[in-house]
Design a protein around this motif. Structure first.
Motif, PDB file in Angstrom:
ATOM      1  N   ARG A 255       0.836  -1.202   0.000  1.00  0.00           N
ATOM      2  CA  ARG A 255       0.000   0.000   0.000  1.00  0.00           C
ATOM      3  C   ARG A 255       0.876   1.260   0.000  1.00  0.00           C
ATOM      4  N   GLU A 256       1.896   1.247   0.845  1.00  0.00           N
ATOM      5  CA  GLU A 256       2.799   2.404   0.915  1.00  0.00           C
ATOM      6  C   GLU A 256       3.580   2.572  -0.387  1.00  0.00           C
ATOM      7  N   GLY A 257       4.004   1.454  -0.968  1.00  0.00           N
ATOM      8  CA  GLY A 257       4.773   1.511  -2.204  1.00  0.00           C
ATOM      9  C   GLY A 257       3.958   2.030  -3.378  1.00  0.00           C
ATOM     10  N   VAL A 258       2.701   1.596  -3.467  1.00  0.00           N
ATOM     11  CA  VAL A 258       1.824   2.076  -4.535  1.00  0.00           C
ATOM     12  C   VAL A 258       1.595   3.581  -4.389  1.00  0.00           C
ATOM     13  N   LYS A 259       1.379   4.019  -3.164  1.00  0.00           N
ATOM     14  CA  LYS A 259       1.138   5.444  -2.934  1.00  0.00           C
ATOM     15  C   LYS A 259       2.380   6.264  -3.277  1.00  0.00           C
ATOM     16  N   ARG A 260       3.543   5.713  -2.990  1.00  0.00           N
ATOM     17  CA  ARG A 260       4.788   6.423  -3.243  1.00  0.00           C
ATOM     18  C   ARG A 260       5.114   6.479  -4.735  1.00  0.00           C
ATOM     19  N   THR A 261       4.910   5.377  -5.442  1.00  0.00           N
ATOM     20  CA  THR A 261       5.336   5.316  -6.836  1.00  0.00           C
ATOM     21  C   THR A 261       4.256   5.746  -7.821  1.00  0.00           C
TER      22      THR A 261
ATOM     23  N   LEU B 254       1.295   7.434  -6.724  1.00  0.00           N
ATOM     24  CA  LEU B 254       0.533   8.543  -6.149  1.00  0.00           C
ATOM     25  C   LEU B 254      -0.960   8.232  -6.077  1.00  0.00           C
ATOM     26  N   LEU B 255      -1.271   6.970  -5.837  1.00  0.00           N
ATOM     27  CA  LEU B 255      -2.654   6.519  -5.731  1.00  0.00           C
ATOM     28  C   LEU B 255      -2.795   5.574  -4.543  1.00  0.00           C
ATOM     29  N   GLU B 256      -4.007   5.489  -4.032  1.00  0.00           N
ATOM     30  CA  GLU B 256      -4.297   4.512  -3.003  1.00  0.00           C
ATOM     31  C   GLU B 256      -4.441   3.127  -3.640  1.00  0.00           C
ATOM     32  N   MET B 257      -4.220   2.084  -2.845  1.00  0.00           N
ATOM     33  CA  MET B 257      -4.356   0.717  -3.337  1.00  0.00           C
ATOM     34  C   MET B 257      -5.517   0.025  -2.652  1.00  0.00           C
ATOM     35  N   GLU B 258      -6.288  -0.712  -3.430  1.00  0.00           N
ATOM     36  CA  GLU B 258      -7.344  -1.568  -2.895  1.00  0.00           C
ATOM     37  C   GLU B 258      -6.976  -3.006  -3.217  1.00  0.00           C
ATOM     38  N   LEU B 259      -6.673  -3.775  -2.200  1.00  0.00           N
ATOM     39  CA  LEU B 259      -6.219  -5.155  -2.382  1.00  0.00           C
ATOM     40  C   LEU B 259      -7.352  -6.113  -2.023  1.00  0.00           C
ATOM     41  N   THR B 260      -7.662  -7.008  -2.941  1.00  0.00           N
ATOM     42  CA  THR B 260      -8.744  -7.977  -2.738  1.00  0.00           C
ATOM     43  C   THR B 260      -8.199  -9.390  -2.828  1.00  0.00           C
ATOM     44  N   ALA B 261      -8.506 -10.201  -1.832  1.00  0.00           N
ATOM     45  CA  ALA B 261      -8.158 -11.627  -1.855  1.00  0.00           C
ATOM     46  C   ALA B 261      -9.395 -12.411  -2.266  1.00  0.00           C
ATOM     47  N   ILE B 262      -9.229 -13.317  -3.224  1.00  0.00           N
ATOM     48  CA  ILE B 262     -10.328 -14.179  -3.667  1.00  0.00           C
ATOM     49  C   ILE B 262     -10.098 -15.572  -3.083  1.00  0.00           C
TER      50      ILE B 262
END
Length: 274
Positions: free
Chosen positions: A212-218, A220-228
């Protein structure tokens, strides 16, 4: 059932993608199809069953072959089936000509999706692949259902696949996320079997914050992670299942079952404006 007659069918062209581990011997197995319609829309699909490749070459780099499908699909988004050849040419040295494309052939189709299914059955998939697919279990079964639903929704070709966690966390991170796309936020999806290997849930939970932190840093967006995951009704150990769900939800991972995939794919279709 209503069917197009021959005069109404779509004129298409297709080529086969082949794996050739030993160019001298000339032995090969078909691993995929590239299909182009009259409107220049082109698509590629690779096999999901690599048993024939492994039989021909036990040391085959299947991960590389899977990533090649994604790379070809990226090139085809502009509708240029001729872009496939340059992709293979660029990779020629490292692959030693082990991946090749046949000449284009003409065919008549009721629709591109139906023709792709027919060509895959005729030229690529091993015999009785459908029966083997039904016997798949654990994470492999979930991944297969994810891809099937996203393909039906027409968004699979638009999604990133096998996303390297190391691009967002740290060098050496072996985790790869199954697929994802951007729509104001970065959405990622990962198949996790809570019946076969609850360690996968723990590993994903461990990685979630750094991702989540890496996506925001690289980006500049929030991440939504979904496990199926599987539905609880099919697992043998409900206590282990609930442990895995709680471990992921504590790290703000949305946990959905395969029964939710049709709705998830419909949302992706709407968000990607397909």
């Amino acid at each position: 059932m209503w069917r197009r007659d021959l005069a109404e069918r779509l004129r298409c062209e297709f080529a086969l993608i082949r794996y050739v581990p030993d160019v001298v011997k000339g032995e090969f197995t078909n691993i995929g199809v590239v299909l182009r319609g009259e409107d220049a829309i082109a698509e590629v699909r690779f096999t999901r069953d690599w048993s024939r490749v492994r039989c021909l070459d036990p040391g085959a780099d299947v991960e590389m072959l899977e990533s090649l499908e994604t790379e070809i699909a990226e090139r085809l988004r502009g509708g240029d089936v001729g872009a496939v050849k340059p992709v293979l040419t660029v990779l020629e040295d490292s692959l030693s000509n082990s991946v090749q494309m046949s000449e284009m052939r003409g065919t008549l189709a009721e629709s591109l999706p139906a023709e792709m299914d027919a060509l895959m059955r005729l030229y690529v998939e091993p015999l009785k692949v459908a029966e083997r697919a039904r016997r798949l279990s654990g994470r492999a079964a979930i991944v297969g259902q994810m891809r099937e639903q996203f393909e039906r929704a027409g968004v699979w070709r638009l999604m990133r696949k096998r996303i390297r966690a190391a691009d967002y966390t740290q060098a050496g991170d072996p985790l790869r996320l199954d697929c994802g796309y951007r729509n104001g936020v970065v959405k990622m999806f990962q198949a996790v079997s809570l019946d076969a290997d609850v360690e996968g849930a723990k590993g994903l939970a461990y990685s979630a914050e750094a991702l989540r932190e890496g996506v925001k840093r690289t980006e500049l967006l929030e991440m939504e992670l979904t496990a199926i995951v599987e539905p609880i009704s099919v697992v043998g150990d409900e206590e282990q299942y609930r442990f895995g769900v709680r471990a992921m939800e504590r790290e703000s991972i949305r946990v959905m079952t395969v029964g939710d995939l049709e709705r998830i794919a419909a949302t992706a279709r709407r968000e990607l404006r397909v």
